[in-house]
Design an enzyme around this catalytic site. Structure first.
Site, PDB file in Angstrom:
ATOM      1  N   GLU A 135       0.905  -1.259  -0.035  1.00 28.14           N
ATOM      2  CA  GLU A 135       0.015  -0.125  -0.125  1.00 28.14           C
ATOM      3  C   GLU A 135       0.952   1.128  -0.026  1.00 28.14           C
ATOM      4  O   GLU A 135       1.868   1.263   0.932  1.00 28.14           O
ATOM      5  CB  GLU A 135      -0.945  -0.110   1.197  1.00 28.14           C
TER       6      GLU A 135
ATOM      7  N   LYS B  64     -10.403   2.381  -1.852  1.00 27.26           N
ATOM      8  CA  LYS B  64     -10.403   1.977  -0.426  1.00 27.26           C
ATOM      9  C   LYS B  64     -12.033   2.462   0.321  1.00 27.26           C
ATOM     10  O   LYS B  64     -12.210   3.493   0.317  1.00 27.26           O
ATOM     11  CB  LYS B  64      -9.324   2.343   0.538  1.00 27.26           C
TER      12      LYS B  64
ATOM     13  N   CYS C  47      -5.625  -2.713   2.834  1.00 23.84           N
ATOM     14  CA  CYS C  47      -5.445  -2.604   4.209  1.00 23.84           C
ATOM     15  C   CYS C  47      -6.533  -2.816   5.018  1.00 23.84           C
ATOM     16  O   CYS C  47      -7.176  -3.868   5.192  1.00 23.84           O
ATOM     17  CB  CYS C  47      -4.724  -1.364   4.401  1.00 23.84           C
TER      18      CYS C  47
END
Length: 297
Positions: free
Chosen positions: A43, A116, A153
């Protein structure tokens, strides 16, 4: 031929963007030399993990997809090496800022962008300051080598993310990551919990998982984080088949038979036996349904 070789990588990042991109290129080339055709970088690898602090200047790290130098270079590498490269970037889209993943197919074409969905906010991980909540929904792409799903993540802690990617037909699920020590409590070491969560996603959905984390200690103004690496790959039952240590730059590879995994998912009956008519409670925050007519419980 339905076999695919995947790679997870990990590295430390400094403040020189070009140097970080060059280091990522070195890992991509090393993975390709080992036969990998789907290669995952961590990331936000263009910079240190800047979310330790809340500083307006860091918002200027965000770049539109079409102008991003990491995307440009990884597209060139994908075309040269014939590999799939999901690229994690800080994306600017007009006045919105996203933690995004650009899916670059073998050949260098951009298949799309995932933004995300779950944005954390805790000591050392102040992402809500920097990122708008993602608006793409969960994405699975038809690549030259199979259907690839990806999240980012904090998304990896939510079983709903992995299940939706599996429902959309993902043959592999990818999680680029930046996770390490907890600045507010040095006794917390989440590595094993972190790995087991994603192993459970693989096992529950019968889909291999690839997770790439960063390494190194990064100092901020308010705190420091020691990133614990431990990037890994699971098979479709959740067993770890490759794993890095906590401190070393690494390239991991593993191979899967996509067609065999697809047959296993069907034969196991998990998706046949789902009771979608009973799952409405998951749409609430407290597990209680609202009356559809007048909002009473």
């Amino acid at each position: 031929m339905s076999e695919i070789t995947v790679a997870a990588t990990q590295m430390a990042c400094g403040w020189d963007r070009d140097e970080n991109i060059a280091r990522a290129e070195k890992l991509v080339r090393a993975a390709a030399e080992r036969g990998a055709r789907l290669i995952l970088l961590q990331e936000l690898f263009e910079t240190p993990y800047f979310c330790k602090d809340t500083k307006p200047d860091f918002m200027h790290f965000a770049i539109p997809v079409a102008e991003n130098p990491a995307v440009r270079r990884m597209r060139e590498l994908a075309a040269e090496l014939g590999v799939i490269l999901p690229v994690s970037i800080y994306e600017r889209a007009n006045n919105a800022l996203y933690n995004s993943l650009v899916m670059v197919d073998a050949g260098g074409d951009i298949l799309g962008v995932y933004r995300k969905s779950h944005i954390p906010d805790g000591p050392g991980y102040r992402e809500k300051y920097y990122f708008n909540p993602g608006d793409t929904g969960f994405r699975v792409w038809n690549t030259r080598l199979g259907r690839i799903g990806a999240a980012i993540c904090w998304d990896q802690w939510f079983p709903e993310t992995a299940r939706i990617l599996a429902l959309k037909g993902a043959d592999v699920i990818l999680y680029p990551t930046a996770i390490g020590s907890e600045p507010h409590d040095e006794t917390i070491h989440s590595r094993d919990h972190w790995q087991r969560t994603m192993q459970g996603h693989a096992a529950a959905n019968l889909v291999p998982v690839v997770a790439s984390n960063r390494i190194g200690r990064e100092e901020g103004e308010s705190c420091a984080i020691t990133f614990y690496g431990s990037s890994f790959i699971t098979d479709a039952t959740g067993a770890k088949v490759a794993e890095a240590d906590e401190t070393s730059e690494a390239v991991l590879t593993a191979s899967f038979d996509i067609e065999a995994n697809r047959r296993q998912r069907v034969a196991w009956g998990i998706f046949r036996d789902r009771r979608v008519d009973l799952y409405r409670d998951i749409l609430s925050h407290d597990g209680e349904q609202l009356h559809p007519a007048h909002g009473l419980r």
